[in-house]
Design a protein around this motif. Sequence first.
Motif, mmCIF file in Angstrom:
data_model
loop_
_atom_site.group_PDB
_atom_site.id
_atom_site.type_symbol
_atom_site.label_atom_id
_atom_site.label_comp_id
_atom_site.label_asym_id
_atom_site.label_seq_id
_atom_site.Cartn_x
_atom_site.Cartn_y
_atom_site.Cartn_z
ATOM 1 N N GLU A 10 0.837 -1.193 0.000
ATOM 2 C CA GLU A 10 0.000 0.000 0.000
ATOM 3 C C GLU A 10 0.874 1.246 0.000
ATOM 4 O OE1 GLU A 10 -3.663 1.550 2.702
ATOM 5 O OE2 GLU A 10 -1.920 0.787 3.761
ATOM 6 N N CYS A 11 0.498 2.232 -0.792
ATOM 7 C CA CYS A 11 1.234 3.491 -0.868
ATOM 8 C C CYS A 11 1.118 4.224 0.466
ATOM 9 C CB CYS A 11 0.675 4.355 -1.995
ATOM 10 S SG CYS A 11 1.498 5.943 -2.156
ATOM 11 N N PRO A 29 10.322 -11.943 8.994
ATOM 12 C CA PRO A 29 9.042 -11.748 9.683
ATOM 13 C C PRO A 29 8.606 -10.278 9.751
ATOM 14 C CG PRO A 29 10.764 -12.198 11.264
ATOM 15 C CD PRO A 29 11.379 -12.361 9.906
ATOM 16 N N GLU A 30 9.553 -9.331 9.555
ATOM 17 C CA GLU A 30 9.203 -7.914 9.620
ATOM 18 C C GLU A 30 8.408 -7.506 8.377
ATOM 19 O OE1 GLU A 30 12.952 -8.350 7.417
ATOM 20 O OE2 GLU A 30 12.404 -9.002 9.434
ATOM 21 N N LYS A 31 7.757 -6.354 8.459
ATOM 22 C CA LYS A 31 6.954 -5.871 7.332
ATOM 23 C C LYS A 31 7.847 -5.416 6.194
ATOM 24 C CE LYS A 31 2.712 -4.702 9.545
ATOM 25 N NZ LYS A 31 1.490 -4.040 9.214
ATOM 26 N N LEU A 32 7.421 -5.734 4.999
ATOM 27 C CA LEU A 32 8.157 -5.399 3.787
ATOM 28 C C LEU A 32 7.861 -3.952 3.394
ATOM 29 C CD1 LEU A 32 9.848 -6.677 1.475
ATOM 30 C CD2 LEU A 32 7.687 -7.145 0.347
ATOM 31 N N GLU A 33 8.909 -3.202 3.034
ATOM 32 C CA GLU A 33 8.730 -1.833 2.553
ATOM 33 C C GLU A 33 9.626 -1.615 1.346
ATOM 34 O OE1 GLU A 33 8.556 2.772 4.063
ATOM 35 O OE2 GLU A 33 8.746 1.163 5.515
ATOM 36 N N LEU A 34 9.016 -1.254 0.215
ATOM 37 C CA LEU A 34 9.734 -1.059 -1.030
ATOM 38 C C LEU A 34 9.359 0.289 -1.645
ATOM 39 C CD1 LEU A 34 9.076 -4.541 -2.646
ATOM 40 C CD2 LEU A 34 11.177 -3.783 -1.566
ATOM 41 N N ASN A 35 10.280 0.846 -2.412
ATOM 42 C CA ASN A 35 10.011 2.081 -3.134
ATOM 43 C C ASN A 35 9.460 1.700 -4.511
ATOM 44 O OD1 ASN A 35 9.955 4.813 -3.016
ATOM 45 N ND2 ASN A 35 12.031 5.104 -3.781
ATOM 46 N N LYS A 36 8.178 1.982 -4.757
ATOM 47 C CA LYS A 36 7.497 1.589 -5.990
ATOM 48 C C LYS A 36 6.777 2.787 -6.593
ATOM 49 C CE LYS A 36 7.340 -3.002 -6.256
ATOM 50 N NZ LYS A 36 7.792 -3.679 -7.436
ATOM 51 N N PHE A 37 6.412 2.660 -7.873
ATOM 52 C CA PHE A 37 5.675 3.715 -8.559
ATOM 53 C C PHE A 37 4.192 3.603 -8.248
ATOM 54 C CE2 PHE A 37 3.393 5.520 -12.165
ATOM 55 C CZ PHE A 37 3.986 6.776 -12.231
ATOM 56 N N CYS A 38 3.584 4.720 -7.882
ATOM 57 C CA CYS A 38 2.149 4.775 -7.596
ATOM 58 C C CYS A 38 1.451 5.486 -8.751
ATOM 59 C CB CYS A 38 1.911 5.520 -6.289
ATOM 60 S SG CYS A 38 0.164 5.683 -5.894
ATOM 61 N N ASN A 39 0.469 4.834 -9.356
ATOM 62 C CA ASN A 39 -0.263 5.427 -10.479
ATOM 63 C C ASN A 39 -1.145 6.586 -10.046
ATOM 64 O OD1 ASN A 39 0.727 3.823 -12.530
ATOM 65 N ND2 ASN A 39 -0.735 2.194 -12.094
ATOM 66 N N ARG A 40 -1.626 6.542 -8.849
ATOM 67 C CA ARG A 40 -2.493 7.609 -8.363
ATOM 68 C C ARG A 40 -1.709 8.894 -8.073
ATOM 69 N NH1 ARG A 40 -6.580 6.735 -3.320
ATOM 70 N NH2 ARG A 40 -7.996 8.426 -3.801
ATOM 71 N N CYS A 41 -0.528 8.765 -7.442
ATOM 72 C CA CYS A 41 0.324 9.912 -7.130
ATOM 73 C C CYS A 41 1.189 10.330 -8.313
ATOM 74 C CB CYS A 41 1.245 9.590 -5.958
ATOM 75 S SG CYS A 41 0.404 9.142 -4.451
ATOM 76 N N ARG A 42 1.398 9.420 -9.232
ATOM 77 C CA ARG A 42 2.233 9.628 -10.418
ATOM 78 C C ARG A 42 3.696 9.866 -10.079
ATOM 79 N NH1 ARG A 42 0.235 7.400 -14.429
ATOM 80 N NH2 ARG A 42 0.114 8.884 -16.066
ATOM 81 N N LYS A 43 4.200 9.208 -9.023
ATOM 82 C CA LYS A 43 5.618 9.263 -8.682
ATOM 83 C C LYS A 43 5.982 8.067 -7.806
ATOM 84 C CE LYS A 43 4.738 12.561 -4.997
ATOM 85 N NZ LYS A 43 5.087 13.862 -4.445
ATOM 86 N N SER A 44 7.260 7.885 -7.589
ATOM 87 C CA SER A 44 7.737 6.774 -6.766
ATOM 88 C C SER A 44 7.630 7.135 -5.291
ATOM 89 C CB SER A 44 9.179 6.435 -7.099
ATOM 90 O OG SER A 44 9.237 5.879 -8.383
ATOM 91 N N ASN A 45 6.935 6.282 -4.557
ATOM 92 C CA ASN A 45 6.727 6.477 -3.126
ATOM 93 C C ASN A 45 7.025 5.171 -2.405
ATOM 94 O OD1 ASN A 45 5.744 9.101 -3.410
ATOM 95 N ND2 ASN A 45 3.683 8.348 -3.819
ATOM 96 N N PRO A 46 7.320 5.230 -1.115
ATOM 97 C CA PRO A 46 7.465 3.983 -0.365
ATOM 98 C C PRO A 46 6.111 3.280 -0.227
ATOM 99 C CG PRO A 46 7.792 5.890 1.063
ATOM 100 C CD PRO A 46 7.622 6.397 -0.317
ATOM 101 N N HIS A 47 6.126 1.980 -0.429
ATOM 102 C CA HIS A 47 4.945 1.136 -0.271
ATOM 103 C C HIS A 47 5.229 0.144 0.846
ATOM 104 C CE1 HIS A 47 3.847 2.821 -4.091
ATOM 105 N NE2 HIS A 47 2.710 2.140 -4.102
#
Length: 53
Positions: A10-11, A29-47
């Motif tokens: 989730e963005c 076991p920890e939560k995964l966090e990746l920098n991905k492109f968000c179509n709604r924001c139109r830029k790369s954000n952490p997800h």
Amino acid sequence: MAVKRSVRLECNVCHEINYLTFKNSKKHPEKLELNKFCNRCRKSNPHKETKKK
């Protein structure tokens, strides 16, 4: 045996679920966090990994 679990990403800015992926729960076991492109924001954000609803 490896436990692969599907997770939803989730963005952090607009809170839209954009990606589905898999991870090994035993090794990471920890939560995964990746920098991905968000179509709604139109830029790369952490997800970040979210709960299944």
